[in-house]
Design a protein around this motif. Structure first.
Motif, PDB file in Angstrom:
ATOM      1  N   LEU A 123     -83.133  37.917 -51.794  1.00  0.00           N
ATOM      2  CA  LEU A 123     -82.461  37.853 -53.091  1.00  0.00           C
ATOM      3  C   LEU A 123     -82.862  36.600 -53.855  1.00  0.00           C
ATOM      4  O   LEU A 123     -83.089  36.660 -55.064  1.00  0.00           O
ATOM      5  CB  LEU A 123     -80.941  37.912 -52.920  1.00  0.00           C
ATOM      6  N   VAL A 124     -82.989  35.482 -53.167  1.00  0.00           N
ATOM      7  CA  VAL A 124     -83.399  34.228 -53.818  1.00  0.00           C
ATOM      8  C   VAL A 124     -84.759  34.414 -54.481  1.00  0.00           C
ATOM      9  O   VAL A 124     -84.974  34.003 -55.626  1.00  0.00           O
ATOM     10  CB  VAL A 124     -83.397  33.054 -52.807  1.00  0.00           C
ATOM     11  N   LYS A 125     -85.676  35.076 -53.793  1.00  0.00           N
ATOM     12  CA  LYS A 125     -87.010  35.341 -54.357  1.00  0.00           C
ATOM     13  C   LYS A 125     -86.904  36.254 -55.580  1.00  0.00           C
ATOM     14  O   LYS A 125     -87.531  35.996 -56.612  1.00  0.00           O
ATOM     15  CB  LYS A 125     -87.901  35.977 -53.292  1.00  0.00           C
ATOM     16  N   THR A 126     -86.101  37.300 -55.488  1.00  0.00           N
ATOM     17  CA  THR A 126     -85.925  38.237 -56.599  1.00  0.00           C
ATOM     18  C   THR A 126     -85.286  37.544 -57.800  1.00  0.00           C
ATOM     19  O   THR A 126     -85.698  37.761 -58.945  1.00  0.00           O
ATOM     20  CB  THR A 126     -85.070  39.436 -56.149  1.00  0.00           C
ATOM     21  N   LEU A 127     -84.289  36.701 -57.552  1.00  0.00           N
ATOM     22  CA  LEU A 127     -83.649  35.937 -58.623  1.00  0.00           C
ATOM     23  C   LEU A 127     -84.651  35.034 -59.330  1.00  0.00           C
ATOM     24  O   LEU A 127     -84.664  34.938 -60.560  1.00  0.00           O
ATOM     25  CB  LEU A 127     -82.502  35.087 -58.064  1.00  0.00           C
ATOM     26  N   HIS A 128     -85.495  34.392 -58.539  1.00  0.00           N
ATOM     27  CA  HIS A 128     -86.493  33.489 -59.123  1.00  0.00           C
ATOM     28  C   HIS A 128     -87.494  34.256 -59.983  1.00  0.00           C
ATOM     29  O   HIS A 128     -87.846  33.817 -61.084  1.00  0.00           O
ATOM     30  CB  HIS A 128     -87.212  32.703 -58.022  1.00  0.00           C
ATOM     31  N   GLU A 129     -87.921  35.402 -59.503  1.00  0.00           N
ATOM     32  CA  GLU A 129     -88.860  36.222 -60.269  1.00  0.00           C
ATOM     33  C   GLU A 129     -88.227  36.718 -61.570  1.00  0.00           C
ATOM     34  O   GLU A 129     -88.885  36.747 -62.617  1.00  0.00           O
ATOM     35  CB  GLU A 129     -89.341  37.401 -59.425  1.00  0.00           C
ATOM     36  N   CYS A 130     -86.962  37.081 -61.526  1.00  0.00           N
ATOM     37  CA  CYS A 130     -86.265  37.520 -62.734  1.00  0.00           C
ATOM     38  C   CYS A 130     -86.124  36.363 -63.718  1.00  0.00           C
ATOM     39  O   CYS A 130     -86.347  36.525 -64.920  1.00  0.00           O
ATOM     40  CB  CYS A 130     -84.903  38.106 -62.372  1.00  0.00           C
ATOM     41  N   MET A 131     -85.754  35.194 -63.200  1.00  0.00           N
ATOM     42  CA  MET A 131     -85.631  34.015 -64.048  1.00  0.00           C
ATOM     43  C   MET A 131     -86.958  33.721 -64.759  1.00  0.00           C
ATOM     44  O   MET A 131     -86.980  33.465 -65.965  1.00  0.00           O
ATOM     45  CB  MET A 131     -85.207  32.803 -63.212  1.00  0.00           C
ATOM     46  N   GLU A 132     -88.050  33.799 -64.029  1.00  0.00           N
ATOM     47  CA  GLU A 132     -89.362  33.550 -64.631  1.00  0.00           C
ATOM     48  C   GLU A 132     -89.697  34.595 -65.693  1.00  0.00           C
ATOM     49  O   GLU A 132     -90.202  34.261 -66.765  1.00  0.00           O
ATOM     50  CB  GLU A 132     -90.451  33.531 -63.555  1.00  0.00           C
ATOM     51  N   ALA A 133     -89.421  35.867 -65.406  1.00  0.00           N
ATOM     52  CA  ALA A 133     -89.701  36.941 -66.373  1.00  0.00           C
ATOM     53  C   ALA A 133     -88.875  36.749 -67.639  1.00  0.00           C
ATOM     54  O   ALA A 133     -89.377  36.927 -68.754  1.00  0.00           O
ATOM     55  CB  ALA A 133     -89.418  38.302 -65.750  1.00  0.00           C
ATOM     56  N   CYS A 134     -87.615  36.387 -67.479  1.00  0.00           N
ATOM     57  CA  CYS A 134     -86.744  36.161 -68.642  1.00  0.00           C
ATOM     58  C   CYS A 134     -87.202  34.956 -69.458  1.00  0.00           C
ATOM     59  O   CYS A 134     -87.187  34.998 -70.688  1.00  0.00           O
ATOM     60  CB  CYS A 134     -85.297  35.967 -68.197  1.00  0.00           C
ATOM     61  N   ASN A 135     -87.614  33.898 -68.784  1.00  0.00           N
ATOM     62  CA  ASN A 135     -88.101  32.723 -69.507  1.00  0.00           C
ATOM     63  C   ASN A 135     -89.379  33.045 -70.275  1.00  0.00           C
ATOM     64  O   ASN A 135     -89.558  32.604 -71.413  1.00  0.00           O
ATOM     65  CB  ASN A 135     -88.331  31.549 -68.550  1.00  0.00           C
ATOM     66  N   HIS A 136     -90.259  33.829 -69.665  1.00  0.00           N
ATOM     67  CA  HIS A 136     -91.488  34.227 -70.353  1.00  0.00           C
ATOM     68  C   HIS A 136     -91.156  35.106 -71.557  1.00  0.00           C
ATOM     69  O   HIS A 136     -91.695  34.913 -72.654  1.00  0.00           O
ATOM     70  CB  HIS A 136     -92.440  34.957 -69.408  1.00  0.00           C
ATOM     71  N   CYS A 137     -90.266  36.065 -71.364  1.00  0.00           N
ATOM     72  CA  CYS A 137     -89.876  36.968 -72.448  1.00  0.00           C
ATOM     73  C   CYS A 137     -89.218  36.181 -73.581  1.00  0.00           C
ATOM     74  O   CYS A 137     -89.520  36.401 -74.761  1.00  0.00           O
ATOM     75  CB  CYS A 137     -88.943  38.047 -71.909  1.00  0.00           C
ATOM     76  N   TYR A 138     -88.332  35.287 -73.232  1.00  0.00           N
ATOM     77  CA  TYR A 138     -87.650  34.424 -74.208  1.00  0.00           C
ATOM     78  C   TYR A 138     -88.671  33.707 -75.085  1.00  0.00           C
ATOM     79  O   TYR A 138     -88.610  33.745 -76.315  1.00  0.00           O
ATOM     80  CB  TYR A 138     -86.787  33.425 -73.434  1.00  0.00           C
ATOM     81  N   ASP A 139     -89.645  33.062 -74.433  1.00  0.00           N
ATOM     82  CA  ASP A 139     -90.668  32.306 -75.157  1.00  0.00           C
ATOM     83  C   ASP A 139     -91.541  33.222 -76.015  1.00  0.00           C
ATOM     84  O   ASP A 139     -91.826  32.924 -77.173  1.00  0.00           O
ATOM     85  CB  ASP A 139     -91.523  31.520 -74.160  1.00  0.00           C
ATOM     86  N   ALA A 140     -91.935  34.359 -75.450  1.00  0.00           N
ATOM     87  CA  ALA A 140     -92.785  35.298 -76.194  1.00  0.00           C
ATOM     88  C   ALA A 140     -92.035  35.906 -77.380  1.00  0.00           C
ATOM     89  O   ALA A 140     -92.614  36.102 -78.455  1.00  0.00           O
ATOM     90  CB  ALA A 140     -93.295  36.393 -75.261  1.00  0.00           C
ATOM     91  N   CYS A 141     -90.754  36.201 -77.202  1.00  0.00           N
ATOM     92  CA  CYS A 141     -89.947  36.759 -78.308  1.00  0.00           C
ATOM     93  C   CYS A 141     -89.868  35.791 -79.479  1.00  0.00           C
ATOM     94  O   CYS A 141     -89.844  36.209 -80.640  1.00  0.00           O
ATOM     95  CB  CYS A 141     -88.537  37.094 -77.836  1.00  0.00           C
TER      96      CYS A 141
END
Length: 108
Positions: free
Chosen positions: A9-27
């Motif tokens: 779960l820690v790994k999955t949470l980290h991957e989601c956090m990274e995807a959201c940060n990338h999406c945030y910046d790209a948006c």
């Protein structure tokens, strides 16, 4: 409860956090930023919650199930918003959010 129990779960949470940060910046760079406002807001909410839960699990929080339930709801909301947009970064973020929501529900 040791954090090793939640390693996946820690790994999955980290991957989601990274995807959201990338999406945030790209948006923020999209032409119609007003159309992306809710996506940006939820990307930030989701990233913050995933990061918090990741840290809490590693330090052995006694509130793992409660926090995971909240995180699942936020990930689901972010995924649903991102899915509405055709941008590649939004679609990848939606996938990461739905994966994370499912993983959180498994311990909630």
């Amino acid at each position: 409860m040791s954090h090793e129990k939640y390693q996946s779960l820690v790994k999955t949470l980290h991957e989601c956090m990274e995807a959201c940060n990338h999406c945030y910046d790209a948006c923020l760079g999209e032409d119609d930023i007003k159309m992306m406002a809710e996506c940006i807001r939820l990307d930030r909410e989701c990233s913050d919650m995933c990061g918090f839960l990741e840290q809490a699990l590693v330090r052995g929080t006694p509130f793992a199930t409660e926090l995971a339930s909240v995180c699942a709801a936020i990930c689901e909301a972010c995924g649903n918003e991102c899915k509405k947009h055709d941008h590649d970064h939004c679609q990848k973020c939606a996938d990461a959010c739905f994966t994370c929501a499912d993983a959180c529900r498994n311990i909630a």
